[in-house]
Design an enzyme around this catalytic site. Structure first.
Site, PDB file in Angstrom:
ATOM      1  N   ASP A 479      24.787 -24.300  57.149  1.00 57.89           N
ATOM      2  CA  ASP A 479      23.683 -25.284  56.741  1.00 57.89           C
ATOM      3  C   ASP A 479      23.438 -25.826  55.252  1.00 57.89           C
ATOM      4  OD1 ASP A 479      20.790 -26.196  57.935  1.00 57.89           O
ATOM      5  OD2 ASP A 479      20.551 -25.625  55.887  1.00 57.89           O
ATOM      6  N   ASN A 487      17.932 -36.425  50.123  1.00 59.28           N
ATOM      7  CA  ASN A 487      17.452 -37.363  50.666  1.00 59.28           C
ATOM      8  C   ASN A 487      16.451 -38.067  49.846  1.00 59.28           C
ATOM      9  OD1 ASN A 487      19.387 -37.650  52.826  1.00 59.28           O
ATOM     10  ND2 ASN A 487      17.997 -36.477  54.245  1.00 59.28           N
ATOM     11  N   ASP A 496      23.706 -39.835  54.328  1.00 59.61           N
ATOM     12  CA  ASP A 496      24.599 -39.794  55.321  1.00 59.61           C
ATOM     13  C   ASP A 496      26.121 -39.769  54.621  1.00 59.61           C
ATOM     14  OD1 ASP A 496      22.724 -40.277  57.234  1.00 59.61           O
ATOM     15  OD2 ASP A 496      22.813 -42.642  57.162  1.00 59.61           O
ATOM     16  N   GLU A 522      21.581 -31.273  59.323  1.00 65.60           N
ATOM     17  CA  GLU A 522      22.567 -30.847  58.613  1.00 65.60           C
ATOM     18  C   GLU A 522      23.137 -29.291  58.635  1.00 65.60           C
ATOM     19  OE1 GLU A 522      18.591 -29.309  56.905  1.00 65.60           O
ATOM     20  OE2 GLU A 522      19.353 -31.071  58.192  1.00 65.60           O
TER      21      GLU A 522
END
Length: 634
Positions: A479, A487, A496, A522
């Site tokens: 993770d 973000n 992305d 993720e």
């Protein structure tokens, strides 16, 4: 009816009825003429030989007369001096009453003087020779020496044709035997010994000229006889010609019909075989799951479809900027395995491109070596260019019929190439579409890793395989730390880009048999078959440290350091089902997050206080996996 030209082209058999009898008749007449010429030559030699024998007998007769009288006396002259070999004879010299000096002439001396006079004034020549001459200047020539040896061995006569001073002579030699009158001078011989030989040479040219009228008559008679027989043969041939012509017409018509039938049967059989092969190839391509399988199938079918030509199939593979050879066949295949699309005129024109003569046609740039003839067929479907079918041959087979023969390509081969190109275009396009759909169904489009659905289908199969082998299987759940911060700080587009970079990183760091998947958001899952616990921890730490070194840029901006938390579980220690192993790895991942992130935790082990390379153990997995809260993850 056959025309004169057709008769001339196809009348070899009929002409044999003329030339064979004429040749036989000519051989007969020629043989007769040759035998007459040989006989005349033999008669000429026999006449010359008879003349030589007559001269020989005459000379022997003169010698005997001389010997019977003990020699003769002749005046002493410059050309007739006293013979020094007779000096022991008191009666060698004498004189007449008037005081004229005389000397004795023996038979051999008289013969030589007569021969010398004949050699000066006449055509018939003669000589008296011996292998042991008293006078060294009278040594015999080569022919005379050979003849004397044969006479000493018992031969009664030796003759042959020789050239003397540019003229042809018949030379004859007979032995000169010792007689009673010879013993007065040749006391070292015995009666009957071969003391030497008398040689007579008769010229052949006068005899040949004398026989000219007879030869002319002989040649004329044979010529007349040949013309008479040839006329009869030609007359008979003309009578047979009409019958042979009618028979030839019937045979030619029958042969033409038979050949046309053979061609029709051959073409029908060939077209049927080609249709079966083309259908089999299409069915095989439809059954292929990947382009690699299709390439192997094409390498099997294309050489059978075009056995008389060499060729290659070029398709787009890794890059849309290059065409690569996926199938090559023939005795003279192209050496070009990679070229750019603009190099092929067929692709630029969007239609079949053929060159029968490279010196007059436009040759594609992808051909490094000029060929006598070649053909390029573009492959396209649904508006997409797929590749090129290339055929080449040293000499195209002419005579299969149809248009295009003047360009050097058989119509049947050209039609087959076009039909094959159409079938290949549709089959390859459908296969690429199926392969693309299959990849979309099992691949995550952002990271390029396998998706959750593929994991659910494949994980049980991999686990069953290692169970049968008695091996272990590792599960790593990863993770990204603080992904929400990425973000919020750089935007979802940058997030992305980061996820895509992580996908590429994982694909570059795993084994071929490992299974990388995007689990969701993720989170990522790695299935590692046949790995020990120690190697699993080492691999996990390598991935963690590699993520720390990963540098990701978006629009020229560095996105900062990337860390990852990992949870590890091992079959059979932490579970024997896919769900149990995933729950154990997820619990370990949650434990790594709770302990500060950027670390590895193992399922079912006591936690470690140090956030170093040593793995952090997680508590035993609960019956129901605990979902981490969004606040804890980001």
């Amino acid at each position: 009816m056959l025309s004169a030209g057709q008769w001339g082209d196809g009348g070899a058999e009929s002409r044999s009825y003329l030339w064979l009898p004429l040749a036989a008749w000519t051989l007969v007449v020629a043989a007769s003429l040759g035998m007459n010429i040989i006989q005349e030559h033999r008669s000429l030699l026999e006449t010359a030989r008879l003349s030589a024998r007559i001269n020989y007998e005459k000379d022997i007769l003169y010698r005997r007369w001389n010997a019977l009288h003990g020699g003769v006396y002749a005046p002493v002259t410059k050309d007739n001096p006293p013979n020094p070999l007779l000096a022991h004879l008191p009666e060698r010299d004498g004189a007449t009453a008037g005081g004229k000096q005389l000397t004795l002439i023996i038979p051999a001396q008289m013969t030589r003087q007569v021969y010398a006079l004949a050699n000066m004034d006449g055509d018939i020549r003669g000589s008296i020779v011996s292998l042991k001459p008293f006078n060294p200047q009278r040594t015999p020539d080569d022919w005379e020496a050979r003849s004397l040896k044969e006479l000493e061995q018992g031969a009664r006569e030796v003759s042959g044709v020789e050239t003397l001073k540019g003229k042809t002579y018949l030379r004859l030699m007979r032995p000169l035997l010792v007689e009673q009158g010879c013993l007065n001078c040749h006391q070292d011989y015995k009666l009957g010994d071969v003391r030497g030989g008398l040689s007579v040479a008769v010229p052949l040219e006068p005899l040949w000229e004398a026989g000219r009228p007879h030869r002319l008559a002989m040649w004329g008679g044979h010529l007349f006889l040949w013309l008479l027989g040839s006329g009869g043969i030609i007359f008979g041939y003309l009578r047979l010609k009409d019958n042979l012509r009618f028979r030839r017409e019937a045979e030619v018509a029958m042969v033409d019909a038979n050949e046309k039938l053979k061609v029709m049967v051959y073409e029908s059989s060939l077209r049927h075989r080609q249709a079966v092969l083309l259908n089999d190839m299409t069915e095989m391509l439809q059954s292929c799951l990947t382009m690699e399988e299709a390439h192997r199938a094409l390498g099997h079918f294309l050489p059978r479809l075009f056995p008389e030509e060499s060729g290659a199939l070029y398709l787009f593979r890794e890059s849309p900027n290059f065409l690569e050879a996926v199938a090559v066949w023939g005795s003279d295949p192209p050496t070009e395995t990679l070229f750019e699309p603009p190099d092929c005129l067929a692709l630029r024109r969007g239609r079949l491109h053929q060159v029968a003569d490279h010196s007059r046609g436009l040759v594609c740039a992808h051909l490094n070596q000029a060929r006598a003839s070649y053909l390029c067929v573009p492959l396209a479907a649904q508006g997409e260019t797929l590749g090129v079918l290339h055929l080449r041959a040293e000499a195209w087979e002419i005579g299969m019929g149809g248009a295009g023969e003047e360009e050097g390509l058989p119509e049947m081969t050209r039609q087959l190439a076009g039909l094959t190109g159409e079938q290949l275009s549709l089959a390859i396009s459908n296969l690429k579409l199926r392969e693309s759909l299959a990849q979309q169904a099992i691949r995550d489009p952002l990271t390029g890793l396998f998706n959750r659905r593929y994991l659910d289908e494949t994980f049980p199969r991999e686990l069953h395989r290692v169970k049968r082998k008695g091996a272990s299987l590792g599960v790593l759940m990863l993770d990204l730390d603080h992904f929400k911060r990425f973000n919020d700080t750089f935007g979802h587009k940058a997030g992305d880009v980061l996820l895509s970079a992580v996908g590429n990183f994982l694909k570059s760091r795993i084994r071929r048999e490992d299974l990388p998947c995007r689990y969701g958001g993720e989170e990522f899952v790695l299935i590692l078959p046949e790995i020990s616990l120690e190697d699993l921890c080492l691999r996990a730490e390598e991935l963690r440290r590699g993520m720390e070194e990963l540098q990701v840029f978006h629009q020229g901006q560095y996105l900062g350091e990337v860390t990852v938390s990992l949870g590890a579980a091992l079959y059979p220690s932490h579970g024997d089902t896919p769900d149990a192993l995933l729950r154990a790895a997820d619990a370990a991942l949650y434990q790594a997050k709770q302990e500060g992130r950027n670390r590895l935790a193992l399922a079912g082990l006591a936690p470690s206080p140090e956030p170093s390379a040593a793995p952090t153990p997680a508590p035993a997995a609960p019956a129901q996996a605990q979902e981490p809260s969004p606040e804890a993850d980001f």
